[in-house]
Design a protein around this motif. Structure first.
Motif, PDB file in Angstrom:
ATOM      1  N   VAL A  42       0.860  -1.181   0.000  1.00 14.08           N
ATOM      2  CA  VAL A  42       0.000   0.000   0.000  1.00 14.08           C
ATOM      3  C   VAL A  42       0.895   1.229   0.000  1.00 14.08           C
ATOM      4  N   MET A  44       0.825   4.628   1.949  1.00 15.35           N
ATOM      5  CA  MET A  44       0.265   5.537   2.949  1.00 15.35           C
ATOM      6  C   MET A  44       1.297   6.600   3.283  1.00 15.35           C
ATOM      7  N   ILE A  73      -4.225   7.355   2.236  1.00 15.13           N
ATOM      8  CA  ILE A  73      -4.096   5.925   1.975  1.00 15.13           C
ATOM      9  C   ILE A  73      -4.265   5.707   0.477  1.00 15.13           C
ATOM     10  N   THR A  75      -3.111   3.265  -3.200  1.00 17.15           N
ATOM     11  CA  THR A  75      -2.626   2.015  -3.791  1.00 17.15           C
ATOM     12  C   THR A  75      -2.577   2.190  -5.298  1.00 17.15           C
ATOM     13  N   TRP A  81      -6.848  -4.315  -3.881  1.00 14.30           N
ATOM     14  CA  TRP A  81      -6.447  -3.057  -3.269  1.00 14.30           C
ATOM     15  C   TRP A  81      -7.461  -2.546  -2.258  1.00 14.30           C
ATOM     16  N   GLU A  82      -8.764  -2.794  -2.505  1.00 17.81           N
ATOM     17  CA  GLU A  82      -9.774  -2.280  -1.577  1.00 17.81           C
ATOM     18  C   GLU A  82      -9.600  -2.869  -0.180  1.00 17.81           C
ATOM     19  N   CYS A  85      -6.310  -1.656   1.578  1.00 18.93           N
ATOM     20  CA  CYS A  85      -6.431  -0.310   2.163  1.00 18.93           C
ATOM     21  C   CYS A  85      -7.072  -0.388   3.544  1.00 18.93           C
ATOM     22  N   GLY A  89      -4.731   0.147   6.722  1.00 19.70           N
ATOM     23  CA  GLY A  89      -5.129   1.427   7.296  1.00 19.70           C
ATOM     24  C   GLY A  89      -5.628   1.266   8.725  1.00 19.70           C
ATOM     25  N   SER A 125       0.131   5.349  -8.183  1.00 20.26           N
ATOM     26  CA  SER A 125      -0.748   5.172  -7.026  1.00 20.26           C
ATOM     27  C   SER A 125      -1.744   6.321  -6.924  1.00 20.26           C
ATOM     28  N   ARG A 128      -7.007   6.770  -2.110  1.00 19.43           N
ATOM     29  CA  ARG A 128      -8.338   6.152  -2.072  1.00 19.43           C
ATOM     30  C   ARG A 128      -9.136   6.591  -0.838  1.00 19.43           C
ATOM     31  N   THR A 206     -13.552  -2.705   1.489  1.00 20.62           N
ATOM     32  CA  THR A 206     -12.631  -1.999   2.382  1.00 20.62           C
ATOM     33  C   THR A 206     -13.086  -2.124   3.831  1.00 20.62           C
TER      34      THR A 206
END
Length: 228
Positions: A42, A44, A73, A75, A81-82, A85, A89, A125, A128, A206
């Motif tokens: 990720v 961040m 945050i 990606t 990816w969802e 995150c 996170g 990236s 999101r 997510t």
């Protein structure tokens, strides 16, 4: 405070004071973020003293007040990816709580374009989500929650282990978009495997990532947990 205590203390906070975040707290968060970025693939970044992303350019930003610090945050668009995150996170969310900061997970009510500019993420990236953080005007209050029985089930009538019950109860403390909590956890007949389903709705995948991390903390390090 330990992570279990942090889960119970954490509530969504949308209004913040002008008190800055101490440098050692920022260093702690940045160190964790560096580790998580490598571990979870990720992107961040902690952004401090930056009012633009949560400014008043659009009306819906007004649900937040005086947000000057946040974790962007991001990606790339690789598969999963969802959930990544949410899962990684969530580590930052609870660590910030342990460091005596107030937080709020944010999906829509900020400028992703401005956050992208200030976070300086890699070109491949995109931002999101964001975690607003700082010293809240208040510490927030608990949100309404579904019950254990609404999100948990067990296959084959096997005895329900304590770790599974604790995991589900912890997951119900996790932030969820629109407070929807559409995730479900099903303990399979082997007594170890847990099938986690995000449900259908905005940001549910997510939400599931966040809830899975909370579940793991609630279940404990010794739980024989296998995700399905």
């Amino acid at each position: 405070m330990n992570l279990l205590e942090a889960m119970h203390r954490r509530h969504a906070v949308r209004a913040y004071t002008d008190e800055p975040i101490d440098a050692h707290v920022c260093d702690d968060l940045r160190a964790l973020i560096t580790t998580l970025n490598k571990e979870g693939d990720v992107r961040m970044r902690l952004v401090t003293d930056e009012p633009d992303a949560f400014g008043n350019a659009l009306l819906h930003y007004g649900v937040f007040k005086n947000v000057r610090n946040y974790v962007a945050i991001g990606t790339d668009e690789t598969s999963g990816w969802e959930e990544r995150c949410g899962y990684y996170g969530a580590h930052v969310l609870l660590r910030a709580t342990q460091l005596d900061l107030d937080t709020c997970w944010v999906g829509l009510s900020f400028s992703k374009h401005k956050a992208q500019q200030h976070a300086k993420l890699d070109e491949d990236s995109k931002v999101r989500f964001a975690i607003a953080l700082g010293h809240g005007v208040t510490h927030g209050k608990p949100s309404r929650s579904k019950t254990y029985g609404q999100v948990a089930s067990v296959e084959g009538g096997i005895p329900v282990p304590t770790w599974f019950e604790r995991g589900v109860e912890a997951a119900l403390l996790a932030p969820s978009a629109l407070n929807q909590q559409r995730f479900t956890f099903r303990l399979e007949a082997d007594g170890r495997s847990v099938a986690a389903d995000p449900g259908i709705g905005p940001y549910t995948t997510t939400d599931l990532g966040i809830a899975k991390y909370f579940f793991e903390i609630g279940a404990g390090d010794r739980a024989p947990l296998i995700w399905r």
